[in-house]
Design a protein around this motif. Structure first.
Motif, mmCIF file in Angstrom:
data_model
loop_
_atom_site.group_PDB
_atom_site.id
_atom_site.type_symbol
_atom_site.label_atom_id
_atom_site.label_comp_id
_atom_site.label_asym_id
_atom_site.label_seq_id
_atom_site.Cartn_x
_atom_site.Cartn_y
_atom_site.Cartn_z
ATOM 1 N N ALA A 1 -11.068 9.134 10.622
ATOM 2 C CA ALA A 1 -12.233 8.263 10.805
ATOM 3 C C ALA A 1 -12.813 8.327 12.214
ATOM 4 O O ALA A 1 -13.782 7.614 12.503
ATOM 5 C CB ALA A 1 -11.835 6.810 10.471
ATOM 6 N N LEU A 2 -12.249 9.168 13.068
ATOM 7 C CA LEU A 2 -12.770 9.278 14.433
ATOM 8 C C LEU A 2 -14.072 10.091 14.410
ATOM 9 O O LEU A 2 -14.059 11.313 14.254
ATOM 10 C CB LEU A 2 -11.735 9.961 15.343
ATOM 11 N N GLU A 3 -15.173 9.423 14.578
ATOM 12 C CA GLU A 3 -16.460 10.081 14.460
ATOM 13 C C GLU A 3 -16.764 10.999 15.645
ATOM 14 O O GLU A 3 -17.472 11.993 15.497
ATOM 15 C CB GLU A 3 -17.568 9.031 14.335
ATOM 16 N N GLY A 4 -16.215 10.693 16.802
ATOM 17 C CA GLY A 4 -16.505 11.502 17.992
ATOM 18 C C GLY A 4 -15.448 12.536 18.313
ATOM 19 O O GLY A 4 -15.538 13.207 19.355
ATOM 20 N N LEU A 5 -14.445 12.711 17.445
ATOM 21 C CA LEU A 5 -13.369 13.665 17.733
ATOM 22 C C LEU A 5 -13.889 15.097 17.627
ATOM 23 O O LEU A 5 -14.400 15.509 16.584
ATOM 24 C CB LEU A 5 -12.206 13.456 16.757
ATOM 25 N N THR A 6 -13.742 15.864 18.721
ATOM 26 C CA THR A 6 -14.219 17.250 18.743
ATOM 27 C C THR A 6 -13.084 18.266 18.830
ATOM 28 O O THR A 6 -13.240 19.409 18.397
ATOM 29 C CB THR A 6 -15.163 17.472 19.939
ATOM 30 N N VAL A 7 -11.930 17.889 19.414
ATOM 31 C CA VAL A 7 -10.798 18.809 19.567
ATOM 32 C C VAL A 7 -9.565 18.134 18.992
ATOM 33 O O VAL A 7 -9.246 16.986 19.343
ATOM 34 C CB VAL A 7 -10.574 19.184 21.048
#
Length: 555
Positions: free
Chosen positions: A133-139
């Motif tokens: 659910a982490l919308e800003g997770l990129t790595v």
């Protein structure tokens, strides 16, 4: 008691008598001092009236946060261990969390502000829903987590750009989960001992540019999907695949998809870096793919610049495969073979060439470089002239120089011969034997050479020098001749003294009208004086002769 001690004692007494301040009031005063003041110092000291500040409600001490909490955006367990789960105030504003070494199994406490997460080495069993659910997770790094399949909640990572998932136990990757990563540009699933195939949904990730699936011993050519639709795929690492004995035919087209999927026009350039080292590829499997046995009309690998094929069976079959790769028309931009640069780096406005071609070009430029022979009278060689024409031009220049040198030497030789004395010319004609005889004659004792004085010609000036004797030079002028007598060192002799006088009178009428120069001085007479035991009789030595005008009284 000195004055310093007295002052300290009075100060301590005053402090004991003063009432102690309430801690609540102290905190309020501290908060008031810490309040930012806008424009307070602008008019200070300049006579300007200070602006009235609006009264604000003083904030309590509980509303102030420590500086470490306000500025800390990362939690790295390996640098400073923290409690798991951390307290809520420790997680405020955190964007990066590294749990490597924490052995965490529950990640449900991860805050929603995290954009970089690593659970490497953690056997996570709870909290994948929170991570998904982490919308800003990129790595995301899920290496060595003991996973047998991708957790399904991870399909919700719409902003994921890089996934590192090495050292897990899965046999395949879920297509549904991978298909949800539309922004993914890097996928690393290396060192997966049970992985036998890659998901076909990788072809639906338009931003994928780097793919690594090395060190997977069960992966073969049949488990590689067709990634031709990908427009940005450039780097593929597929080394150390023990079962990879053939290459799929669609490998040539990987990364050549339509760029419209990423908002551009045209097609992709294809792969630029391909690592196939330490696999089971024979020469036959590679020759057809890279144009070693069938040269094509158009290059199939138009942009491939780095290729690794070392530690394959083809290296034993054809040790010179690297030279064949360089000469292949299907690889026009190949610069690196087996991590070794074989062609100079591409630069704007320059043509790429191999080391062999570069050395040949440098040698040709060295031969065609102008000689700069204009200063010596020759013709400058034309730039880039063929080798035959250069040889002919150089030969003609040498002949011309020899002719000009010979023409310059002839008059000089004539002048030297005209000024040489006769005895020197004779020595030249007689040869080496005459020179040896002349040398022996010069080395005779001084007693034999005393009777016949030798005259040495120096620089053609006719100067006369005589060693071991007295010299007398007389310089005559039209009116008055002058005689100069120079005594010689005394030499003991058994014979009686002998005076020899030789006088030569210059004819005044034969003198030139102009003033004689230094080299034109006329010698009037030379008087040789031999010492005697009884002394020298000047009257006898310098007796007057007819027409000379000299005598003992003529001094």
């Amino acid at each position: 008691m000195d004055r310093g001690a007295a002052r300290s004692r009075k100060r301590s007494q005053k402090m004991d008598k003063a009432p102690k301040a309430d801690p609540v009031e102290s905190n309020a005063q501290l908060a008031k001092l810490l309040q930012p003041t806008k424009g307070k110092d602008k008019g200070a000291g300049k006579g300007r009236p200070q602006r009235k500040q609006k009264e604000r409600v003083d904030a309590g001490p509980d509303q102030y946060k420590a500086k470490a909490i306000r500025t800390a955006h990362a939690l790295v367990y390996a640098q400073s261990a923290f409690a798991i789960p951390p307290p809520p105030e420790r997680l405020e504003g955190v964007t990066r969390i590294d749990l490597d070494g924490a052995e965490c199994t529950d990640v449900s406490w991860i805050p929603p502000s995290v954009t970089w997460l690593s659970v490497k080495g953690c056997a996570v069993t709870k909290g994948w829903e929170v991570v998904g659910a982490l919308e800003g997770l990129t790595v995301l790094n899920i290496s060595n987590c003991g996973l047998t399949s991708l957790p399904s909640p991870l399909a919700g990572l719409k902003s994921l750009k890089a996934l590192v998932a090495t050292g897990n136990e899965w046999t395949a990757l879920n297509d549904a989960v991978v298909a949800g990563w539309k922004e993914l540009n890097s996928l690393i699933v290396s060192h997966s001992p049970n992985l036998s195939s890659l998901p076909s949904s990788l072809a639906s990730l338009p931003h994928l540019s780097k793919l690594a699936f090395s060190h997977c011993p069960r992966l073969d050519a049949a488990g590689l999907p067709d990634l031709s639709p990908l427009p940005l795929l450039r780097d593929v690492k597929a080394n150390n695949l023990a079962r990879l004995s053939t290459l799929p035919p669609h490998l040539v087209r990987w990364g050549t998809g339509d760029l419209a999927a990423v908002g551009k026009s045209g097609d992709g350039d294809g792969l630029e870096v391909l690592d196939l080292g330490n696999c089971s590829l024979p020469y036959a499997a590679v020759a057809g793919v890279f144009g070693l046995s069938r040269p094509g009309k158009t290059p199939r690998w138009a942009h491939l610049r780095s290729l690794t094929l070392r530690a394959n069976p083809l290296a034993v079959e054809v040790p010179a495969y690297a030279d064949q790769l360089q000469a292949s028309p299907d690889l026009p931009k190949l610069q690196i073979v087996d991590a070794r640069r074989v062609k100079e780096r591409a630069r704007a406005g320059e043509v790429q060439m191999s080391r062999r071609e570069r050395k040949a070009r440098e040698a040709q430029e060295k031969k065609a470089r102008p000689t700069g022979a204009n200063g010596s009278g020759g013709k400058m060689r034309a730039w880039g002239a063929p080798e035959k024409e250069e040889a002919e031009t150089e030969e003609s220049e040498k002949k011309e120089r020899r002719r000009s040198d010979a023409a310059e030497e002839r008059p000089a030789k004539r002048r030297v011969e005209a000024t040489e004395p006769k005895d020197k010319k004779k020595r030249k004609l007689d040869g080496p034997k005459a020179e040896k005889a002349e040398k022996r004659k010069r080395e005779e004792p001084a007693a034999e050479s005393a009777a016949e004085p030798k005259r040495k010609r120096k620089h053609g000036r006719g100067e006369e020098k005589e060693k071991g004797k007295a010299e007398a030079m007389a310089v005559a002028t039209p009116h008055k001749p002058v005689v100069v007598v120079k005594a010689a060192p005394q030499v003991r002799a058994a014979a009686p003294a002998v005076v020899a006088t030789h006088v030569a009178v210059a004819d005044p009428a034969a003198q030139r009208a102009k003033k004689p120069g230094r080299s034109e001085t006329a010698v009037v007479g030379v008087v040789d004086v031999a010492p005697a035991r009884g002394g020298l009789d000047l009257n006898e030595a310098l007796k007057e002769e007819e027409g000379s005008g000299l005598g003992a009284g003529g001094w």
